[in-house]
Design a protein around this motif. Structure first.
Motif, PDB file in Angstrom:
ATOM      1  N   SER A   1       0.826  -1.194   0.000  1.00  0.00           N
ATOM      2  CA  SER A   1       0.000   0.000   0.000  1.00  0.00           C
ATOM      3  C   SER A   1       0.865   1.251   0.000  1.00  0.00           C
ATOM      4  N   SER A   2       1.892   1.251   0.848  1.00  0.00           N
ATOM      5  CA  SER A   2       2.773   2.424   0.887  1.00  0.00           C
ATOM      6  C   SER A   2       3.437   2.623  -0.460  1.00  0.00           C
TER       7      SER A   2
ATOM      8  N   ILE B   1       2.396   1.791  -3.424  1.00  0.00           N
ATOM      9  CA  ILE B   1       1.451   2.308  -4.421  1.00  0.00           C
ATOM     10  C   ILE B   1       1.169   3.781  -4.169  1.00  0.00           C
ATOM     11  N   GLN B   2       1.044   4.113  -2.889  1.00  0.00           N
ATOM     12  CA  GLN B   2       0.803   5.521  -2.584  1.00  0.00           C
ATOM     13  C   GLN B   2       1.951   6.387  -3.055  1.00  0.00           C
TER      14      GLN B   2
ATOM     15  N   LEU C   1       3.853   5.790  -5.558  1.00  0.00           N
ATOM     16  CA  LEU C   1       3.731   5.877  -7.004  1.00  0.00           C
ATOM     17  C   LEU C   1       2.799   7.020  -7.392  1.00  0.00           C
ATOM     18  N   PHE C   2       1.676   7.090  -6.696  1.00  0.00           N
ATOM     19  CA  PHE C   2       0.692   8.098  -7.064  1.00  0.00           C
ATOM     20  C   PHE C   2       1.051   9.469  -6.531  1.00  0.00           C
ATOM     21  N   LYS C   3       1.872   9.503  -5.510  1.00  0.00           N
ATOM     22  CA  LYS C   3       2.224  10.783  -4.930  1.00  0.00           C
ATOM     23  C   LYS C   3       3.186  11.536  -5.845  1.00  0.00           C
ATOM     24  N   ARG C   4       4.195  10.819  -6.308  1.00  0.00           N
ATOM     25  CA  ARG C   4       5.212  11.500  -7.102  1.00  0.00           C
ATOM     26  C   ARG C   4       4.713  11.699  -8.527  1.00  0.00           C
ATOM     27  N   GLY C   5       4.437  10.592  -9.159  1.00  0.00           N
ATOM     28  CA  GLY C   5       3.778  10.713 -10.452  1.00  0.00           C
ATOM     29  C   GLY C   5       4.589  11.316 -11.572  1.00  0.00           C
TER      30      GLY C   5
ATOM     31  N   ALA D   1       4.184   9.513 -15.079  1.00  0.00           N
ATOM     32  CA  ALA D   1       2.835   9.323 -15.604  1.00  0.00           C
ATOM     33  C   ALA D   1       2.850   8.974 -17.080  1.00  0.00           C
TER      34      ALA D   1
ATOM     35  N   LYS E   1      -0.938  17.848 -14.433  1.00  0.00           N
ATOM     36  CA  LYS E   1      -0.688  16.442 -14.687  1.00  0.00           C
ATOM     37  C   LYS E   1      -1.846  15.836 -15.495  1.00  0.00           C
TER      38      LYS E   1
ATOM     39  N   LEU F   1      -1.524  14.274 -19.280  1.00  0.00           N
ATOM     40  CA  LEU F   1      -1.930  12.915 -19.606  1.00  0.00           C
ATOM     41  C   LEU F   1      -3.035  12.921 -20.648  1.00  0.00           C
TER      42      LEU F   1
ATOM     43  N   LEU G   1      -2.495   7.797 -13.543  1.00  0.00           N
ATOM     44  CA  LEU G   1      -1.735   8.442 -12.468  1.00  0.00           C
ATOM     45  C   LEU G   1      -2.269   9.821 -12.090  1.00  0.00           C
TER      46      LEU G   1
ATOM     47  N   VAL H   1      -5.450  10.242  -8.286  1.00  0.00           N
ATOM     48  CA  VAL H   1      -5.386  10.536  -6.861  1.00  0.00           C
ATOM     49  C   VAL H   1      -5.096  11.996  -6.603  1.00  0.00           C
ATOM     50  N   LYS H   2      -4.130  12.516  -7.365  1.00  0.00           N
ATOM     51  CA  LYS H   2      -3.741  13.899  -7.103  1.00  0.00           C
ATOM     52  C   LYS H   2      -4.848  14.865  -7.445  1.00  0.00           C
TER      53      LYS H   2
ATOM     54  N   VAL I   1      -5.515  -1.877  -2.694  1.00  0.00           N
ATOM     55  CA  VAL I   1      -4.370  -1.962  -1.782  1.00  0.00           C
ATOM     56  C   VAL I   1      -3.839  -0.577  -1.476  1.00  0.00           C
ATOM     57  N   GLY I   2      -3.848   0.300  -2.478  1.00  0.00           N
ATOM     58  CA  GLY I   2      -3.349   1.648  -2.242  1.00  0.00           C
ATOM     59  C   GLY I   2      -4.142   2.369  -1.166  1.00  0.00           C
TER      60      GLY I   2
ATOM     61  N   LYS J   1      -3.676   1.869   3.438  1.00  0.00           N
ATOM     62  CA  LYS J   1      -2.960   2.588   4.500  1.00  0.00           C
ATOM     63  C   LYS J   1      -3.246   4.084   4.490  1.00  0.00           C
TER      64      LYS J   1
ATOM     65  N   PHE K   1      -8.802   6.324  -4.740  1.00  0.00           N
ATOM     66  CA  PHE K   1      -8.315   4.958  -4.970  1.00  0.00           C
ATOM     67  C   PHE K   1      -9.485   4.027  -5.238  1.00  0.00           C
TER      68      PHE K   1
END
Lengths: 161, 624, 294, 482
Positions: B593-594, B596-597, B599-603, B606, D150, D154, D215, D218-219, D277-278, D281, D291
């Motif tokens: 989970s961490s 994946i997070q 991955l989406f945080k930095r991005g 993309a 972003k 995309l 991608l 989420v942001k 899974v994302g 947490k 997510f």
């Protein structure tokens, strides 16, 4: 010192139906063997009070009668009978196993004839005994008010008829 | 039939409306349970009752029909669970006086699902009720308390996982048999096993795993201790006595008939492979549950493991695949319901009065709560399977069945577990109720009448079913007969084993016990009178414990009760711990989970990932 | 009425024989240790005296428990066939007997734990651990016999050995007998398996707070348990007996073996005892079981 | 029914007018949205469905046309209802840009659903993308600007592919009309067909939030305000789903004979796994929802990629359940996060005790997303599972992973629900109870569908029917005009 031979093969006290018991609850007779220091006295009293009635006390050796060689010790009582009622005493320093067996036999006879009933006296004259006990046990209160931490040797043996 | 399900549902809504008024909700709760019990009583014997709902929902080319029907074995489970529930709900009125949360709403929903599970006619209804029970239990366990969350999460994850497996199993089974009906699909599954063994066994194992999860059989034995130790005590009573049987019921109506009549390779001419699989799972649960129960210091955890062991017995009875073993197992289901409810009620009473569930912090409560003590005593006698109380008959039947099938390993496991049961049960008795009463519990009082009455009734029921097993065995055997098993309706007091000359009359056992006690009591009265002394007047080699700073807590011997035994088994248990495995699964998911997070945080990648996706599509579309 | 009298008689008989065995046992041990020993009726005297004395109780559980202990064992005793006689007509089921015996132990354990003495609780904890130790081998032995005979009725098992001495299970299944003997030693709590009472260590363990009639009841319980356990072994392995005298004699033989072992052995620590019981007797019993099954 | 163009035109006009309306913008927003909604309802009630409108009188394969069929009208309704619900949470916004973007979005999403033309679809998609990007950036902080950028990058990459694919179609087939393409595509050789499909899919999957294309999700959810989240989910998302159904199932039905559907299965399984899974947490409730919406789109895509009608029905159930549930969840999140001034769900502890209807609605929505029985999502899950197990090894493995992922979903959602109901003193918090109404109604609909699926089942079978009989029900209608 005298009890192990009395219990084992040489003298075998069990043939009279007498045997050692581990706790005062199961015992009839309290054997106080040897000199009684103040610390010991405290334990003896508790043990004696925990025994169910009827119960008897066999004071063992001269020390319990008059202090023996510790007669002038600051920390030893001289006469056990002042603190708990004693039914029968065995003098000698130290007495032989035969003397122990003899004392037990005598005690049995006394019980049958109804002579031995000192535990009743303890109940009747509880104040007297209590006063005596308190008088000496005061000394065991520690100076700085701390509870004593050192262990002590058990000096009481209990016997069962 | 339908009102049986509607009443709990409507009550749920009403309860939700009145949730802030405890007195009203719990009284209503009691009334609803009373109605359910009455209704169940009135439909006994009318086995053709059913209710169907036709939906327009199309699945597998046909419109789905959901239905409930009065299935005899289901009735047997439902009736006794309703009886226990009624008693618990009476207890709850008093118990919940001071609680901040109100669990009655969600509990009523569980009772609805309870009835639905036992009366479901098809797998879809069964599955719907099963899932309903899963998530409602989660809320009932946490009941607004954060510290219960971990256990509840564990339960929920297992429960959802099991349901997922069951959904797969149902779907595959329906595809091959073309029906969702439970009984029809059992025959279908039998044919699948006979034609393509691998597939059939696969389906069967998927079902089995689901049911094992719910009944806390090895390797899923961890959830009861996590859940029972934190949940609201009255609800936990319900859970440990009734809900843990949800896995047993489908096993009895589905798995056992299929495994019993499947044509599979035999082992030592005593049973087929699946039979032995079930048996070994049961045996391991029984032994492991027992050993772990011996080590617990929390009383609720202790009895959680005890439940695991008892579920193991039931599986052992199933594994024999004889009618005696089957009857014994189903009998044990009810026996366990009754005795576990009795025990957990007393634990709830103890927690209610002291707020403590660690056994070594309790002690001497018999001085203050004698009725609770008596209930607990009878409960543990029953749990240890000692006649004349109720745990005995069923255990005896199971052992008889195992011996007649020459399943020696299982029989020995059973004996090991029931002797070990003695160890942990006594430990609980000694640590909670006997020994020295600590000063802080000097003012503890006996529980109020609303809580005392159910406990008293429990005692009566335990004794009654112990001496007159017919009160349970008669409905059971009639139900089995109605389903089509070749059984005689049992008599009131005798139980029949499967070996030669093995009919026992529990009435005689009871009389003998009474006779023994009378002789013994005569002896007792013949002796001289006794004198009562306070608890601190104890043999201490002449010492005064208070001078050594030894209070009642330290004077009790209850912390490391079976230390030598524990030292013997600890290395073994450490090497087989399943808990570590499940914990590692959880940890791995969190780690993932961490990642994946991140991955989406930095991005930054993309567009790169986008091109990878396109490449994948090209790979799929043009090259492969 | 007759049934009540019969039950009562059986109870008294068991107590009597048990106490007699205890007395003789003490004498035998004394002779082995080159002592003279108490008279053989000493046990009766002891019990009489204990009942006559005043006693101490902590709460009602102690009274209840002691009565339950003796009552449970007496009830067990009523299920054991003695030379073909049973107190009431029943199927003398072995499993019932084994479970019923437990209630006596539970009563005892409860009574002593109620006293609140840690020594007593330690003793009980050891006794229960020991119980787990010996029940498993003993049951393994029983299981073998049950499977051979196809019945769990003690009476039928003993009847099946009728005839010559060669029909005795003791001769037919010697390994089982050895395992059962070892288990019996532990069952009776004799040395080397007496870690639970260990007088020098935990002040006679469970009995530490028992006085007067409570101790007397404990004595009687022990006496009855001796009777029951030896009777089970006699029925299982020595073919029962045709009359009561022979039966008691056979029982005494079994008891004598126990006494001999008791007299010369030191004491196992509890974990040693359990480990021993789970290796040697179980090994022997399982071997026998395999021989029976295969 | 030529007036159907008003659905697009009026919002566009409103977008221009919004520059001058200033304070009346909010009112205009309501008026326009209500107009769109009422208009769509009238169309639904008129009984003329299906019909075709050729803009400017040019006939179908040559001119631009708007098509209204069963699928169209239902999605039109969904988009407009979502718009109406979303704007209820818009308050205290004075900048006209926000309103302009909203009107453009409304026009674009309505257009996406209505159009029967590939190029128009592309145009409207671009338009809606820009509108959403603008709305995301509305907060004007670093996070939202980055998120918008972003998303723009995309989606413009995607639009390149899209354009290329449209070009190819025009080059090879000479037409851009959906119906015409559908007819002619089958004559195309396999390689060109695949190339066109791949290029088009690549752009489509960005909107559909399928893994490696997602991608931005989420942001942009995290960076924008709740109403924008709801636009993204309810309007753009729904329109995107419509596009997927229309284009993949009706225009490219031969997809199932290629391996692309298998790749889609794999991608969607990954999406679900990553989404669920994302979220495990995560503490930020909005991110969790992001997510989760990813994961739900994965499930939808899985159902579509399986290709059997039952699985498509399941996917549609998922769409309905997700559409309703997410709206509920965003509304609840909005109220709760406003009340405690934090988006961390742990800070919202105990709010469910004081405002139970919001929390219960949230829980119902969560349970529906988990696919629990008695809630709408269950029927979808059930259908997909049953048909996946019948369709071979890959789909069996896929559905197994999906189910395990749903376990994870259950854990994190119910954990949040538990936190809402946990014991804590929350007297200082104040939420007007009016806000409970919409979530409650939506949750009740979820529950109603779950308990009594007959009504929705009927609608879904109409939709499926149209897909099944595409030539009769769609293509011929358009091509045989007048």
């Amino acid at each position: 010192m005298e009890l192990p031979p009395a219990m084992t093969s040489r003298w075998d006290v069990e043939r009279f139906g007498v045997g050692p018991m581990a706790t005062p609850r199961q015992a009839d007779v309290l054997l106080v063997t040897g000199y009684v220091s103040l610390k010991t006295l405290k334990r003896i009293i508790r043990t004696y009070e925990q025994m169910p009635e009827p119960k008897w006390v066999l004071a063992f050796g001269s020390c319990t009668v008059n202090g023996g060689i510790y007669w002038d010790s600051y920390n030893t009582i001289t006469n056990l009978a002042e603190y708990i009622p004693v039914d029968i005493t065995v003098s000698g320093c130290m007495p032989r196993p035969e003397a122990v067996i003899d004392a037990l036999q005598t005690l049995m006879k006394m019980i049958q004839s109804g002579e031995a009933g000192a535990y009743k006296k303890y109940k009747e004259n509880y104040e007297y005994y209590k006063a005596n006990q308190d008088r000496v046990l005061k000394k065991t209160v520690p100076v700085l008010g701390q509870t004593p931490k050192n262990d002590l040797e058990g000096k009481d043996e209990d016997a069962k008829e | 039939m339908i009102e049986l399900l509607l009443v709990p549902l409507i009550t749920t809504l009403v309860l939700a409306f009145f949730i802030r008024y405890k007195r009203i909700t719990w009284t209503l709760f009691l009334a609803a349970n009373g109605f359910v019990l009455y209704k169940l009583y009135s439909i006994y014997g009318i086995w053709n009752l059913s209710y169907k709902v036709d939906t327009a929902y199309k699945i597998l080319g046909a419109e789905l029909t959901l239905g409930v029907s009065n299935n005899p074995i289901g009735w047997y489970f439902a009736f006794f669970s309703a009886l226990i529930t009624l008693l618990i709900s009476l207890f709850s009125i008093g118990f919940n006086k001071n609680s901040r949360s109100n669990v009655s709403v969600i509990w009523m929903l569980i009772i609805f699902s309870n009835l639905g599970i036992f009366f479901a006619q098809d797998w879809v209804t069964f599955f719907m009720m099963w899932e309903l029970m899963g998530w409602t239990s989660f809320f009932a366990i946490t009941n607004g308390k954060d510290k219960a969350l971990d256990g509840a999460k564990y339960y929920l994850a297992l429960s959802l996982f099991g349901a997922a497996l069951m959904l797969i199993a149902i779907s595959v089974l329906a595809q091959y048999t073309g029906t969702f009906q439970i009984f029809a699909s059992a025959y279908g599954l039998l044919q699948i096993i006979n034609s393509s063994t691998k597939l059939g066994i696969g389906i069967l194992l998927l079902f089995l795993t689901t049911f094992l999860i719910k009944s806390a059989i090895f390797p899923f034995y961890m959830w009861p201790q996590k859940v029972y130790s934190e949940g609201p005590e009255d609800y936990i009573t319900f859970m440990s006595s009734v809900m843990i049987k949800y896995g047993i019921y489908p096993m009895a109506i589905f798995i056992v008939p299929v495994v019993g009549s499947a044509d599979l390779p035999m082992i030592l001419n005593t049973g087929n492979v699946l039979q032995y699989t079930i048996g070994y799972l049961g045996a391991i649960s029984a032994i492991l549950g027992t050993i772990l129960a011996i080590f617990q210091t929390d009383m609720k955890k202790l009895f959680a493991y005890s439940s695991v062991a008892n579920m193991g017995y039931i599986l052992l009875g199933f594994s024999s695949m004889t009618i005696v073993g089957f009857e014994g197992s189903l009998f044990h289901v009810v026996n366990h319901m009754i005795l576990k409810a009795a025990i957990f009620l007393t634990l709830a009473a103890v927690v209610f009065r002291t707020g403590e569930s660690e056994m070594h912090k309790l002690g001497g409560l018999v001085y203050r709560m004698p009725l609770t003590f008596m209930t607990f005593l009878l409960g543990i006698i029953a749990a240890a399977g000692i006649p004349p109380l109720n745990g005995f008959g069923s255990k005896w039947m199971i052992i008889q069945a195992l011996m007649s099938k020459r399943m020696v390993v299982f029989a020995i496991a059973m004996i090991f577990a029931s002797t070990g049961a003695f160890m942990y049960l006594f430990r609980a008795l000694a640590s909670i109720f006997l020994g020295q009463l600590p000063d802080r519990y000097k003012d503890v009082k006996e529980v109020p009448p609303t809580m005392a009455i159910p406990m008293f009734i429990m005692m009566v029921i335990m004794l009654l079913t112990g001496v007159v097993p017919g009160v349970v065995m008669k409905p059971l055997t009639s139900a089995l007969k109605a389903v089509g098993y070749n059984v005689e309706v049992a008599s009131w007091t005798t139980l029949e084993g499967s070996l030669k000359n093995s009919v026992i009359d529990l009435k005689i056992v009871f009389y003998m016990f009474v006779a023994g006690v009378i002789i013994s009591a005569l002896m007792y009265f013949f002796g001289n009178k006794s004198e009562k002394v306070p608890q601190n007047d104890n043999y201490t080699a002449g010492e005064y414990p208070e001078e050594w700073g030894v209070d009642a807590d330290r004077f009790n011997y209850s912390y490391a009760f079976y230390q030598p035994f524990k030292e013997m088994f600890e290395p073994l248990l450490e090497s087989v711990s399943i808990d570590g495995f499940f914990a590692s699964i959880g940890r791995n998911f969190e780690f993932l989970s961490s990642t994946i997070q991140g991955l989406f945080k930095r991005g930054e990648g993309a567009v790169l990932l986008f091109s990878i996706g396109v490449l994948l599509l090209i790979l799929g579309g043009l090259i492969i | 009425m007759m049934a009540v009298l019969r039950v009562f008689l059986f109870g008294i008989f068991a107590i009597f024989i048990g106490l007699l065995f205890m007395g003789i046992g003490r004498k035998v041990i004394a002779r082995i240790q080159l002592r003279y020993g108490p008279p053989f009726y000493q046990a009766f005297l002891d019990v009489g005296k204990l009942f006559a004395r005043k006693s101490i109780t902590h709460n009602f559980v102690m009274d209840l428990g002691m009565v339950m202990a003796l009552g449970g064992l007496l009830a067990t005793m009523l299920f054991v066939p003695i030379a073909g006689h049973v107190a009431v007509k029943t199927s003398t089921n072995l499993i019932v007997i084994m479970y019923l015996m437990a209630i006596g132990y539970l009563g005892m354990a409860m009574a002593v734990a109620a006293s609140g003495n840690p020594n007593a609780t330690i003793g009980v904890s050891r006794a229960l651990t020991m119980m787990l130790g010996y029940e498993v081998p003993f049951f393994t032995v029983i299981l073998g016999l049950i499977i051979v005979n196809g019945t769990s009725s003690l009476e039928l098992i003993s009847q099946s050995q009728a005839g010559s001495i060669l029909n005795w299970n003791m001769i037919k299944f010697p390994l089982a007998f050895i395992a059962a003997e070892i288990a019996l030693q532990a069952m009776m709590g004799e040395k080397p398996f007496d870690a639970m009472i260990a007088p020098a260590e935990i002040a006679s363990g469970p009995m530490v707070e028992l006085s007067g009639k409570y101790l007397g009841l404990a004595f009687l319980t022990h006496a009855v348990s001796i009777f029951v356990e030896t009777a089970i072994i006699v029925n299982l392995f020595m073919g029962g007996a045709s009359n009561i005298f022979t039966f008691v004699l056979k029982q005494f033989e079994i008891y004598l073996i126990t006494i001999f072992i008791e007299a010369v052995f030191p004491r196992f620590k509890i974990e040693q005892a359990v480990k021993f019981l789970w290796t040697v007797p179980i090994g022997i019993a399982v071997l026998q079981l395999l021989l029976i099954l295969l | 029914m030529n007036s159907i163009v008003f659905l697009v035109v009026i919002p566009l006009i409103a977008a221009f007018l919004s520059l001058f309306l200033e304070k009346l913008n909010k009112l205009a927003m309501y008026i326009v949205t209500l107009f769109n909604l009422i208009f769509s309802i009238t169309v639904l009630m008129s009984g003329n469905i299906p019909f075709n409108v050729a803009i400017g009188g040019w006939r179908a394969p040559f001119g631009i046309n708007f098509v209204v069929t069963d699928i169209t009208i239902y999605f039109l309704l969904l988009v407009n209802i979502a718009a109406l619900i979303s704007i209820t949470v818009v308050n205290n916004i004075k900048e006209y840009q926000f309103y302009s973007f909203y009107f453009v979005l409304l026009a674009a999403t309505n257009g996406m659903v209505l159009t029967g033309d590939m190029f128009n679809f592309y145009l409207f998609t671009e338009l809606s993308t820009f509108a959403i990007a603008g709305l995301v950036a509305y907060k004007r902080d670093r996070l939202s600007t980055g998120a918008a950028l972003k998303f723009l990058i995309l989606s413009s990459t995607a639009s390149l592919f899209s354009l290329a694919s449209i070009g190819l179609i025009y080059k090879t087939l000479g037409t851009l009309n959906f119906a015409d393409i559908a007819l002619k595509l089958s004559k195309l050789n396999q390689a060109s067909y695949n190339l066109i499909l791949i290029l088009f899919l690549s752009s489509m999957l960005v909107e559909l939030k399928i893994f490696p294309f997602n991608l931005w999700v989420v942001k942009s959810y995290e960076g924008s305000i709740t109403s924008v989240n709801m636009f993204t989910h309810g309007m753009l998302g729904t329109a995107g789903i419509y596009g997927a159904i229309r284009i993949l199932l009706i225009v490219f039905p031969n997809m199932y004979s290629t391996n692309i559907s298998k790749v889609l299965i794999i991608l969607s399984v990954f999406t679900v796994l990553i989404g669920e899974v994302g979220a495990l947490k995560e503490k930020n409730l909005v991110k969790i929802l992001a997510f989760s919406s990813m994961a739900q789109m994965g499930v939808f895509m899985f159902g579509i990629a399986l290709g059997s009608f039952e699985s498509i029905k399941g996917a549609l159930y998922i769409v309905v359940s997700n559409y309703l549930a997410k709206l509920v969840m965003f509304l609840v999140t909005k109220q709760y996060s406003n009340a405690v001034e934090s988006k961390n769900y742990i800070d919202m502890k105990g709010l469910g005790r004081k405002y139970p209807i919001l929390a219960i609605s949230f829980t119902i929505a969560a349970l529906s997303l988990m696919g629990m029985p008695f809630f709408a999502g269950f029927w979808g899950k059930f259908s997909i599972v049953v048909s996946a197990l019948a369709l071979g090894k890959l789909s069996t493995i896929g559905i197994a992973i999906l189910l395990i992922a749903s376990v994870v979903e259950g854990v994190y959602y119910l954990r949040i629900s538990h936190t809402f109901f946990a014991e804590k003193d929350v007297n200082s918090v104040n939420i007007s109870r009016v806000y409970s109404l919409i979530p409650f109604v939506l949750a009740a609909i979820i529950l109603a569908i779950g308990i009594y699926p007959n009504f929705i089942e009927q609608i879904l079978w109409n939709v499926i029917d149209e897909i099944k009989n595409a030539p009769d029900k769609y293509i011929n209608i358009i091509l045989s005009l007048k």
